[in-house]
Design a protein around this motif. Structure first.
Motif, mmCIF file in Angstrom:
data_model
loop_
_atom_site.group_PDB
_atom_site.id
_atom_site.type_symbol
_atom_site.label_atom_id
_atom_site.label_comp_id
_atom_site.label_asym_id
_atom_site.label_seq_id
_atom_site.Cartn_x
_atom_site.Cartn_y
_atom_site.Cartn_z
ATOM 1 N N MET A 183 0.828 -1.202 0.000
ATOM 2 C CA MET A 183 0.000 0.000 0.000
ATOM 3 C C MET A 183 0.863 1.253 0.000
ATOM 4 O O MET A 183 1.987 1.257 0.523
ATOM 5 C CB MET A 183 -0.943 0.008 1.211
ATOM 6 C CG MET A 183 -1.976 -1.107 1.184
ATOM 7 S SD MET A 183 -3.046 -1.156 2.668
ATOM 8 C CE MET A 183 -4.080 0.285 2.373
ATOM 9 N N LYS A 184 0.321 2.317 -0.578
ATOM 10 C CA LYS A 184 1.024 3.604 -0.596
ATOM 11 C C LYS A 184 1.305 4.081 0.818
ATOM 12 O O LYS A 184 0.563 3.780 1.756
ATOM 13 C CB LYS A 184 0.168 4.659 -1.296
ATOM 14 C CG LYS A 184 -0.121 4.423 -2.754
ATOM 15 C CD LYS A 184 -0.995 5.563 -3.272
ATOM 16 C CE LYS A 184 -1.360 5.404 -4.739
ATOM 17 N NZ LYS A 184 -2.196 6.524 -5.219
ATOM 18 N N ALA A 185 2.361 4.859 0.954
ATOM 19 C CA ALA A 185 2.618 5.490 2.247
ATOM 20 C C ALA A 185 1.445 6.387 2.603
ATOM 21 O O ALA A 185 0.956 7.151 1.762
ATOM 22 C CB ALA A 185 3.905 6.304 2.181
ATOM 23 N N ASP A 186 0.956 6.273 3.824
ATOM 24 C CA ASP A 186 -0.153 7.060 4.348
ATOM 25 C C ASP A 186 -1.504 6.641 3.774
ATOM 26 O O ASP A 186 -2.511 7.322 3.981
ATOM 27 C CB ASP A 186 0.054 8.564 4.131
ATOM 28 C CG ASP A 186 -0.793 9.404 5.080
ATOM 29 O OD1 ASP A 186 -0.882 9.041 6.271
ATOM 30 O OD2 ASP A 186 -1.374 10.403 4.632
ATOM 31 N N ALA A 187 -1.567 5.515 3.056
ATOM 32 C CA ALA A 187 -2.855 5.015 2.580
ATOM 33 C C ALA A 187 -3.702 4.565 3.771
ATOM 34 O O ALA A 187 -3.201 4.365 4.885
ATOM 35 C CB ALA A 187 -2.651 3.854 1.610
ATOM 36 N N VAL A 188 -4.998 4.408 3.520
ATOM 37 C CA VAL A 188 -5.942 4.066 4.579
ATOM 38 C C VAL A 188 -6.612 2.736 4.262
ATOM 39 O O VAL A 188 -7.059 2.504 3.130
ATOM 40 C CB VAL A 188 -7.031 5.152 4.720
ATOM 41 C CG1 VAL A 188 -8.016 4.786 5.834
ATOM 42 C CG2 VAL A 188 -6.401 6.511 4.993
ATOM 43 N N LEU A 189 -6.680 1.876 5.263
ATOM 44 C CA LEU A 189 -7.425 0.622 5.150
ATOM 45 C C LEU A 189 -8.653 0.727 6.046
ATOM 46 O O LEU A 189 -8.542 0.974 7.240
ATOM 47 C CB LEU A 189 -6.568 -0.566 5.591
ATOM 48 C CG LEU A 189 -7.251 -1.938 5.534
ATOM 49 C CD1 LEU A 189 -7.498 -2.356 4.096
ATOM 50 C CD2 LEU A 189 -6.428 -2.998 6.244
ATOM 51 N N ILE A 190 -9.837 0.552 5.436
ATOM 52 C CA ILE A 190 -11.095 0.582 6.180
ATOM 53 C C ILE A 190 -11.687 -0.815 6.156
ATOM 54 O O ILE A 190 -11.838 -1.413 5.087
ATOM 55 C CB ILE A 190 -12.090 1.589 5.559
ATOM 56 C CG1 ILE A 190 -11.500 2.994 5.575
ATOM 57 C CG2 ILE A 190 -13.427 1.555 6.296
ATOM 58 C CD1 ILE A 190 -12.358 4.032 4.847
ATOM 59 N N ASN A 191 -12.031 -1.338 7.333
ATOM 60 C CA ASN A 191 -12.624 -2.674 7.387
ATOM 61 C C ASN A 191 -13.926 -2.627 8.175
ATOM 62 O O ASN A 191 -13.941 -2.398 9.383
ATOM 63 C CB ASN A 191 -11.667 -3.676 8.042
ATOM 64 C CG ASN A 191 -12.181 -5.119 7.915
ATOM 65 O OD1 ASN A 191 -13.155 -5.386 7.230
ATOM 66 N ND2 ASN A 191 -11.496 -6.041 8.580
ATOM 67 N N THR A 192 -15.035 -2.821 7.451
ATOM 68 C CA THR A 192 -16.347 -2.955 8.079
ATOM 69 C C THR A 192 -16.908 -4.350 7.853
ATOM 70 O O THR A 192 -18.096 -4.585 8.124
ATOM 71 C CB THR A 192 -17.342 -1.916 7.504
ATOM 72 O OG1 THR A 192 -17.425 -2.093 6.086
ATOM 73 C CG2 THR A 192 -16.900 -0.493 7.820
ATOM 74 N N ALA A 193 -16.089 -5.278 7.351
ATOM 75 C CA ALA A 193 -16.566 -6.616 6.995
ATOM 76 C C ALA A 193 -16.403 -7.562 8.180
ATOM 77 O O ALA A 193 -17.268 -7.631 9.054
ATOM 78 C CB ALA A 193 -15.824 -7.115 5.767
ATOM 79 N N ARG A 194 -15.303 -8.272 8.231
ATOM 80 C CA ARG A 194 -14.974 -9.156 9.349
ATOM 81 C C ARG A 194 -13.485 -9.007 9.644
ATOM 82 O O ARG A 194 -12.661 -8.921 8.718
ATOM 83 C CB ARG A 194 -15.302 -10.618 9.026
ATOM 84 C CG ARG A 194 -16.792 -10.929 8.895
ATOM 85 C CD ARG A 194 -17.515 -10.819 10.230
ATOM 86 N NE ARG A 194 -18.914 -11.208 10.130
ATOM 87 C CZ ARG A 194 -19.911 -10.380 9.865
ATOM 88 N NH1 ARG A 194 -19.652 -9.097 9.618
ATOM 89 N NH2 ARG A 194 -21.162 -10.813 9.826
ATOM 90 N N GLY A 195 -13.141 -9.013 10.911
ATOM 91 C CA GLY A 195 -11.757 -8.796 11.294
ATOM 92 C C GLY A 195 -10.805 -9.814 10.713
ATOM 93 O O GLY A 195 -9.681 -9.486 10.321
ATOM 94 N N ALA A 196 -11.244 -11.074 10.619
ATOM 95 C CA ALA A 196 -10.349 -12.144 10.186
ATOM 96 C C ALA A 196 -10.041 -12.103 8.703
ATOM 97 O O ALA A 196 -9.176 -12.854 8.232
ATOM 98 C CB ALA A 196 -10.950 -13.503 10.553
ATOM 99 N N VAL A 197 -10.711 -11.249 7.931
ATOM 100 C CA VAL A 197 -10.359 -11.098 6.521
ATOM 101 C C VAL A 197 -8.984 -10.451 6.386
ATOM 102 O O VAL A 197 -8.290 -10.649 5.383
ATOM 103 C CB VAL A 197 -11.436 -10.253 5.789
ATOM 104 C CG1 VAL A 197 -11.009 -9.926 4.357
ATOM 105 C CG2 VAL A 197 -12.767 -10.997 5.773
ATOM 106 N N VAL A 198 -8.563 -9.714 7.401
ATOM 107 C CA VAL A 198 -7.304 -8.971 7.371
ATOM 108 C C VAL A 198 -6.271 -9.674 8.252
ATOM 109 O O VAL A 198 -6.584 -10.149 9.353
ATOM 110 C CB VAL A 198 -7.519 -7.531 7.879
ATOM 111 C CG1 VAL A 198 -6.203 -6.768 7.963
ATOM 112 C CG2 VAL A 198 -8.503 -6.798 6.971
ATOM 113 N N ASP A 199 -5.019 -9.739 7.775
ATOM 114 C CA ASP A 199 -3.895 -10.189 8.603
ATOM 115 C C ASP A 199 -3.632 -9.089 9.635
ATOM 116 O O ASP A 199 -2.958 -8.096 9.347
ATOM 117 C CB ASP A 199 -2.657 -10.426 7.729
ATOM 118 C CG ASP A 199 -1.462 -10.953 8.527
ATOM 119 O OD1 ASP A 199 -1.383 -10.688 9.743
ATOM 120 O OD2 ASP A 199 -0.588 -11.597 7.920
ATOM 121 N N GLN A 200 -4.198 -9.263 10.815
ATOM 122 C CA GLN A 200 -4.172 -8.197 11.815
ATOM 123 C C GLN A 200 -2.764 -7.920 12.334
ATOM 124 O O GLN A 200 -2.431 -6.780 12.655
ATOM 125 C CB GLN A 200 -5.109 -8.546 12.969
ATOM 126 C CG GLN A 200 -5.419 -7.380 13.879
ATOM 127 C CD GLN A 200 -6.634 -7.669 14.725
ATOM 128 O OE1 GLN A 200 -7.760 -7.401 14.320
ATOM 129 N NE2 GLN A 200 -6.411 -8.241 15.896
#
Length: 340
Positions: free
Chosen positions: A240-257
């Motif tokens: 991801m670009k520097a200072d990019a934003v990740l928004i997650n409203t789906a399920r936490g486990a979809v993302v490598d936390q």
């Protein structure tokens, strides 16, 4: 499955947490259901008790909600007349079992109604993070002086910002619709959406890696399935670009936390998380105090006066089913794998 006879009042019951029933189904909504059905007075939270079994024996329609137990073989044997389930929330995965589909029970969900506030939350966060509103407000509160605005970095703002949508789900499509009036470029990754459909949606379909590499903001709307667990991987987060934003409203486990935590603590990216894994992080988790992360308590979905939209949807579906019209928002077994 035999359709209800038009003009008759089907026997119905509420199956959910009593607290949920009180919250989602206000007195006006309950009265509307009472007018349509012969509605059992007791909210069924435990479907194994003798009292619940007595109600289920004659029930043709279940109006379900958060806290509804699984409708398994044992429950269905106790409900031989059950023909339909109207869910007052989004996903039916927690209670509609294979036994329901094999019985031929018709299922409806208020997922489309619940998608509205989630998409509104997402739009708000896309615009607020693009403008760096939260950081600026925090700095303003601390310094009590106005920043030197002519030296604002050109990375701040929403003009021609690139927004990546991960999954053209009900919510993902609603976010795309809400973004139309804004001067942003929208990318989409969804393996089930081809270029022609993406064009109809007004977005550009791209591979997953490109979505993360090119977007200033990535918004996650994919359902949690075995194949999507950890889909937002360390490599994707690292690209991801520097200072990019990740928004997650789906399920936490979809993302490598863990990967997200490392990137946010390093100040490489920012994040807005309405969901985490686990749902409430341990008190000592470093994301709580990370200045680059906003965590909200799974509030994007329907709350407060938004519950009325769920109730209205359920009442409409019961009205249609009782009159023999069929559901406006049916859930199909073959589509269940694609739903949140």
């Amino acid at each position: 499955m035999t359709e209800p006879t038009p003009g008759t009042r089907p026997r119905a019951a509420l199956a959910m947490s009593p607290d949920v029933a009180s919250a989602v189904l206000d007195p006006e909504s309950r009265a509307a259901l009472d007018a349509l059905c012969d509605l059992a007075p007791t909210v069924l939270e435990n479907l194994t008790t003798p009292a619940a079994r007595a109600v289920l024996a004659d029930t043709e329609l279940l109006v379900t909600g958060w806290g509804c137990p699984p409708l398994d073989d044992d429950v269905l044997r106790a409900a031989p007349r059950l023909r339909a389930v109207v869910h007052t929330a989004g996903s039916v995965r927690g209670h509609v079992t294979d036994a329901c589909w094999e019985r031929g029970v018709e299922v409806s969900s208020a997922a489309a109604a619940n998608a509205v506030p989630v998409a509104e939350y997402t739009l708000a966060m896309i615009l607020l993070t693009g403008k760096r509103v939260l950081e600026s407000a925090r700095a303003y509160r601390t310094t009590r002086t106005r920043a030197d605005w002519p030296h604002t970095p050109r990375t701040v703002g929403n003009h021609r910002r690139t927004v990546g949508i991960l999954s053209a789900s009900l919510i993902g499509r609603r976010v795309i619709d809400l973004l139309r009036p804004h001067d942003v470029d929208v990318l989409l990754h969804d393996p089930y959406v081809d270029g022609a459909e993406a064009a109809r949606l007004g977005v550009r379909s791209v591979p997953l890696a490109e979505l993360f590499r090119m977007s200033d903001t990535v918004s996650v709307h994919t359902p949690l399935l075995p194949e999507t667990r950890g889909l937002v991987s360390r490599d994707l987060i690292g690209s991801m670009k520097a200072d990019a934003v990740l928004i997650n409203t789906a399920r936490g486990a979809v993302v490598d936390q863990d990967a997200l935590t490392d990137a946010a603590l390093a100040g490489r990216i920012r994040a807005v998380l309405d969901v985490t894994e686990p749902e409430v992080l341990p008190p000592g988790h470093p994301l709580w105090d990370c200045e680059h992360v906003l965590i909200t308590p799974h509030l994007a979905g329907s709350q407060g006066n938004e519950w009325r939209r769920l109730a209205d949807t359920a009442v409409l579906e019961v009205t249609r089913w009782a009159s023999g019209e069929g559901f406006l928002h049916p859930v199909r077994r073959e589509r269940l794998a694609f739903l949140a």
